[in-house]
Design a protein around this motif. Structure first.
Motif, PDB file in Angstrom:
ATOM      1  N   ASP A  16       0.660  -1.045 -11.671  1.00  0.00           N
ATOM      2  CA  ASP A  16       0.418   0.219 -11.299  1.00  0.00           C
ATOM      3  C   ASP A  16       1.114   1.839 -11.326  1.00  0.00           C
ATOM      4  OD1 ASP A  16      -1.759  -0.964  -8.381  1.00  0.00           O
ATOM      5  OD2 ASP A  16      -2.197  -0.173 -10.115  1.00  0.00           O
TER       6      ASP A  16
ATOM      7  N   VAL B 174       6.177   0.264  -8.534  1.00  0.00           N
ATOM      8  CA  VAL B 174       5.249  -1.556  -7.900  1.00  0.00           C
ATOM      9  C   VAL B 174       6.298  -2.711  -8.384  1.00  0.00           C
ATOM     10  CG1 VAL B 174       4.259  -3.054  -6.928  1.00  0.00           C
ATOM     11  CG2 VAL B 174       2.850  -0.418  -7.231  1.00  0.00           C
TER      12      VAL B 174
ATOM     13  N   MET C  21      -3.574   3.570  -1.766  1.00  0.00           N
ATOM     14  CA  MET C  21      -3.985   2.689  -2.578  1.00  0.00           C
ATOM     15  C   MET C  21      -2.941   1.775  -1.827  1.00  0.00           C
ATOM     16  SD  MET C  21      -1.573   4.421  -5.742  1.00  0.00           S
ATOM     17  CE  MET C  21       0.155   4.611  -5.314  1.00  0.00           C
TER      18      MET C  21
ATOM     19  N   LEU D 196      -1.416  -2.675  -4.052  1.00  0.00           N
ATOM     20  CA  LEU D 196      -1.432  -2.556  -5.742  1.00  0.00           C
ATOM     21  C   LEU D 196      -0.922  -3.519  -5.999  1.00  0.00           C
ATOM     22  CD1 LEU D 196       1.217   1.038  -3.272  1.00  0.00           C
ATOM     23  CD2 LEU D 196      -0.779   0.512  -5.444  1.00  0.00           C
TER      24      LEU D 196
ATOM     25  N   ARG E 179      -9.298  -1.319  -5.193  1.00  0.00           N
ATOM     26  CA  ARG E 179      -8.545  -0.775  -4.328  1.00  0.00           C
ATOM     27  C   ARG E 179      -7.826  -0.051  -3.869  1.00  0.00           C
ATOM     28  NH1 ARG E 179      -4.268  -2.548  -7.433  1.00  0.00           N
ATOM     29  NH2 ARG E 179      -4.925  -1.515 -10.123  1.00  0.00           N
ATOM     30  N   PHE E 180      -8.480   1.645  -4.941  1.00  0.00           N
ATOM     31  CA  PHE E 180      -8.019   2.613  -4.269  1.00  0.00           C
ATOM     32  C   PHE E 180      -9.178   3.099  -4.271  1.00  0.00           C
ATOM     33  CE2 PHE E 180      -4.138   3.429  -7.732  1.00  0.00           C
ATOM     34  CZ  PHE E 180      -3.195   1.983  -7.122  1.00  0.00           C
TER      35      PHE E 180
ATOM     36  N   SER F  59       0.813  -0.802   0.365  1.00  0.00           N
ATOM     37  CA  SER F  59      -0.101   0.508   0.319  1.00  0.00           C
ATOM     38  C   SER F  59       0.530   1.398  -0.029  1.00  0.00           C
ATOM     39  CB  SER F  59      -1.076  -0.062   1.033  1.00  0.00           C
ATOM     40  OG  SER F  59      -1.914  -1.036   1.331  1.00  0.00           O
TER      41      SER F  59
END
Length: 118
Positions: A88, A116, A81, A84, A65-66, A17
């Motif tokens: 991304d 990421v 976020m 991840l 997810r976000f 995250s």
């Protein structure tokens, strides 16, 4: 003139995250919408999410997810976020639309890198 300052980017592992922050300053009378966009290497800038009048909407690729939120600091917007993925990875840009002393504005932040990778 309205300036946006972003922070919070960096390196995260897949499944991890990050939380991005954006604060708008200047002569701002009202804000219509605050959002986030991103641009990966070799690709065009794409929509991530936006919030207006308390309603948020997201790109399909980040839904679930976000999360976009506002508050804490005045004229601020955040992008939480989670989960991840390597895809991304991009430079994330904050966008704020509103009205100020010079009329309506549509301002962009300088961008913050999110990577990421394991």
């Amino acid at each position: 003139q309205v300036q946006l300052v972003e922070s919070g980017g960096g390196l995260a592992q897949p499944g991890g995250s990050l939380r991005l922050s954006c604060v708008a300053s200047g002569s701002i009378f009202s804000i219509y919408a605050m959002g986030w966009y991103r641009q990966a290497p070799g690709k065009e800038r794409e929509f991530v999410g936006i919030t207006s009048d308390g309603i948020a909407r997201y790109a399909d690729s980040v839904t679930g997810r976000f999360t976009i939120s506002t508050g804490n600091a005045k004229n601020s917007v955040y992008l939480q976020m989670n989960r991840l993925k390597p895809e991304d990875t991009a430079v994330y840009y904050c966008n704020v639309q509103g009205a100020g002393s010079s009329g309506d504005f549509d301002s962009w932040g300088q961008g913050t890198q999110v990577t990421v990778s394991s």
